[in-house]
Design a protein around this motif. Structure first.
Motif, PDB file in Angstrom:
ATOM      1  N   ALA A 176       0.868  -1.174   0.000  1.00 50.80           N
ATOM      2  CA  ALA A 176       0.000   0.000   0.000  1.00 50.80           C
ATOM      3  C   ALA A 176       0.906   1.225   0.000  1.00 50.80           C
ATOM      4  O   ALA A 176       1.767   1.376   0.875  1.00 50.80           O
ATOM      5  CB  ALA A 176      -0.894   0.005   1.230  1.00 50.80           C
ATOM      6  N   LEU A 177       0.745   2.104  -0.977  1.00 56.19           N
ATOM      7  CA  LEU A 177       1.680   3.196  -1.232  1.00 56.19           C
ATOM      8  C   LEU A 177       1.131   4.540  -0.772  1.00 56.19           C
ATOM      9  O   LEU A 177      -0.014   4.885  -1.056  1.00 56.19           O
ATOM     10  CB  LEU A 177       1.987   3.266  -2.735  1.00 56.19           C
ATOM     11  N   THR A 178       1.994   5.292  -0.071  1.00 54.19           N
ATOM     12  CA  THR A 178       1.723   6.687   0.264  1.00 54.19           C
ATOM     13  C   THR A 178       2.822   7.537  -0.340  1.00 54.19           C
ATOM     14  O   THR A 178       4.009   7.198  -0.224  1.00 54.19           O
ATOM     15  CB  THR A 178       1.681   6.902   1.785  1.00 54.19           C
ATOM     16  N   VAL A 179       2.451   8.643  -0.991  1.00 54.27           N
ATOM     17  CA  VAL A 179       3.396   9.466  -1.741  1.00 54.27           C
ATOM     18  C   VAL A 179       3.499  10.851  -1.115  1.00 54.27           C
ATOM     19  O   VAL A 179       2.474  11.487  -0.830  1.00 54.27           O
ATOM     20  CB  VAL A 179       2.962   9.597  -3.219  1.00 54.27           C
ATOM     21  N   HIS A 180       4.731  11.306  -0.918  1.00 60.16           N
ATOM     22  CA  HIS A 180       5.006  12.672  -0.472  1.00 60.16           C
ATOM     23  C   HIS A 180       5.880  13.321  -1.548  1.00 60.16           C
ATOM     24  O   HIS A 180       6.992  12.844  -1.826  1.00 60.16           O
ATOM     25  CB  HIS A 180       5.741  12.671   0.871  1.00 60.16           C
ATOM     26  N   ASP A 181       5.402  14.403  -2.141  1.00 58.39           N
ATOM     27  CA  ASP A 181       6.157  15.079  -3.195  1.00 58.39           C
ATOM     28  C   ASP A 181       7.160  16.051  -2.563  1.00 58.39           C
ATOM     29  O   ASP A 181       6.771  17.019  -1.909  1.00 58.39           O
ATOM     30  CB  ASP A 181       5.208  15.827  -4.124  1.00 58.39           C
ATOM     31  N   ALA A 182       8.436  15.789  -2.762  1.00 59.85           N
ATOM     32  CA  ALA A 182       9.505  16.613  -2.191  1.00 59.85           C
ATOM     33  C   ALA A 182      10.271  17.368  -3.271  1.00 59.85           C
ATOM     34  O   ALA A 182      11.393  17.813  -3.031  1.00 59.85           O
ATOM     35  CB  ALA A 182      10.462  15.738  -1.386  1.00 59.85           C
ATOM     36  N   THR A 183       9.668  17.530  -4.445  1.00 61.55           N
ATOM     37  CA  THR A 183      10.371  18.157  -5.563  1.00 61.55           C
ATOM     38  C   THR A 183      10.873  19.549  -5.196  1.00 61.55           C
ATOM     39  O   THR A 183      12.047  19.883  -5.395  1.00 61.55           O
ATOM     40  CB  THR A 183       9.457  18.231  -6.793  1.00 61.55           C
ATOM     41  N   ALA A 184      10.000  20.383  -4.670  1.00 64.99           N
ATOM     42  CA  ALA A 184      10.405  21.743  -4.321  1.00 64.99           C
ATOM     43  C   ALA A 184      11.444  21.742  -3.210  1.00 64.99           C
ATOM     44  O   ALA A 184      12.399  22.541  -3.231  1.00 64.99           O
ATOM     45  CB  ALA A 184       9.184  22.559  -3.901  1.00 64.99           C
ATOM     46  N   HIS A 185      11.296  20.845  -2.242  1.00 71.44           N
ATOM     47  CA  HIS A 185      12.202  20.822  -1.094  1.00 71.44           C
ATOM     48  C   HIS A 185      13.613  20.392  -1.473  1.00 71.44           C
ATOM     49  O   HIS A 185      14.579  20.725  -0.781  1.00 71.44           O
ATOM     50  CB  HIS A 185      11.646  19.895  -0.014  1.00 71.44           C
ATOM     51  N   THR A 186      13.751  19.649  -2.544  1.00 67.19           N
ATOM     52  CA  THR A 186      15.085  19.206  -2.985  1.00 67.19           C
ATOM     53  C   THR A 186      15.667  20.103  -4.068  1.00 67.19           C
ATOM     54  O   THR A 186      16.834  19.974  -4.424  1.00 67.19           O
ATOM     55  CB  THR A 186      15.025  17.764  -3.515  1.00 67.19           C
ATOM     56  N   GLY A 187      14.869  21.048  -4.589  1.00 70.64           N
ATOM     57  CA  GLY A 187      15.304  21.893  -5.699  1.00 70.64           C
ATOM     58  C   GLY A 187      16.609  22.636  -5.485  1.00 70.64           C
ATOM     59  O   GLY A 187      17.437  22.718  -6.406  1.00 70.64           O
TER      60      GLY A 187
END
Length: 259
Positions: free
Chosen positions: A210-221
Motif C-alpha cells: 500500500a503506497l503513500t506518496v510525499h512530493d519533495a520536488t520543491a524541497h530538494t530543488g
C-alpha cells in the motif's frame, strides 16, 4: 553483478584524498524558496543529512526492529540510524564493495550493524526477516523497480514498511534520445528513465504494498545549485536533471510502502 554508477569513482577518489562524504543524494530544505544559491551550496551536506532524517522518520523504527538499507552508499544514513536507534539491528547492502569498505573503515566494528555486497533485485535473505527497509535515491539505478519491490516485500514481515526516495522523469517533447544518452553516460545505470507515478503505483500494488506518496520536488530543488551550478552549453547529467526539474518534468518523491 549490476554496474556501479561511474560517478562514484570521483567520490571514492576524493575520499581517498581525505574528503568526508557521508551521503550521495540530494538535500532537503524546509523553506526552499528562501534559499539563495550560496546558502544552498554552503548547507548542502546538512541538507543531505536532513533528507535522510526525513526518510528515517517515515520508517518509524522500533527499538528492536531489524532494518535493511538497500543501496547504503558510504553509510551515512546507517550511522544516523545507529545514533538514533542504538538497539535496532541494522544491515547495509550495496552492489559496490568499495563503498562498503568505506563504511567499514568509518564504523569500527559496530555491535548492531553489518554490511553485505549484493544485488538489490536478488536480496540474499530469507523471507520475512526485516521489519523496515530503506532505499535512499537508488532504485532508479536497479534493473527493475518491480523486481526490487517484489524482493523487498518478500523479505519484509507482515506489517513491515519500505521507505524510499525516487526520481521520476517525464520525457520532453524533443531531443529525447540525446538526453537519455547523456543521463545514462553520466548517471547510469538508469534502465527506466521516463516513468510515471501511475507506473510506480502499479508496481507497488503488484508487489503487494500500500503506497503513500510525499512530493519533495520543491524541497530538494536547491540541490541543483551544488550539482549543476552553472549554465554551460555542454550539459552534464546533473544539468539535465536541473532543467527537467525547472520545467516541471522531474518529480522527487518520498514513498512509504506498507506491507
Amino acid at each position: 553483478m549490476p554496474r556501479v554508477p561511474a560517478y562514484f569513482d570521483a567520490f571514492l577518489a576524493a575520499i581517498a584524498q581525505g574528503a568526508e562524504i557521508d551521503h550521495v543524494h540530494l538535500g532537503h530544505w524546509d523553506e526552499p524558496e528562501a534559499v539563495t544559491p550560496s546558502r544552498a551550496r554552503a548547507g548542502f551536506a546538512e541538507a543531505q543529512a536532513r533528507l535522510s532524517e526525513r526518510l528515517v522518520a517515515m520508517l518509524d523504527v522500533g527499538p528492536t526492529d531489524r532494518v535493511l538499507d538497500v543501496g547504503s552508499g558510504f553509510g551515512g544514513t546507517l550511522r544516523a540510524l545507529r545514533r538514533s536507534h542504538p538497539t535496532a539491528a541494522l544491515v547495509g547492502l550495496n552492489v559496490d564493495a568499495r563503498q562498503l569498505a568505506v563504511s567499514l573503515r568509518r564504523d569500527a566494528a559496530p555491535m548492531n550493524a553489518t554490511w553485505i555486497a549484493a544485488d538489490a533485485c536478488r536480496l540474499p535473505f530469507a523471507e520475512a526477516i526485516f521489519d523496515r527497509l530503506l532505499c535512499v535515491e537508488a532504485a532508479f539505478h536497479f534493473r527493475s523497480r518491480l523486481d526490487f519491490l517484489t524482493e523487498a516485500r518478500r523479505v519484509l514481515r507482515r506489517g513491515g514498511v519500505l521507505v524510499m526516495s525516487d526520481i521520476l522523469l517525464t520525457p520532453p517533447p524533443d531531443g529525447l534520445a540525446a538526453l537519455s544518452d547523456r543521463l545514462e553516460a553520466d548517471l547510469g545505470p538508469w534502465p527506466a528513465k521516463w516513468v510515471s507515478l501511475a507506473e510506480i503505483r502499479r508496481d507497488a500494488a503488484r508487489a503487494g504494498f500500500a503506497l503513500t506518496v510525499h512530493d519533495a520536488t520543491a524541497h530538494t530543488g536547491p540541490s541543483y545549485h551544488t550539482i549543476a551550478p552553472d549554465e554551460r552549453a555542454d550539459r552534464t547529467g546533473g544539468a539535465i536533471l536541473r532543467d527537467l526539474q525547472r520545467s516541471g518534468r522531474l518529480r522527487y518523491l518520498y514513498l512509504r510502502l506498507a506491507a
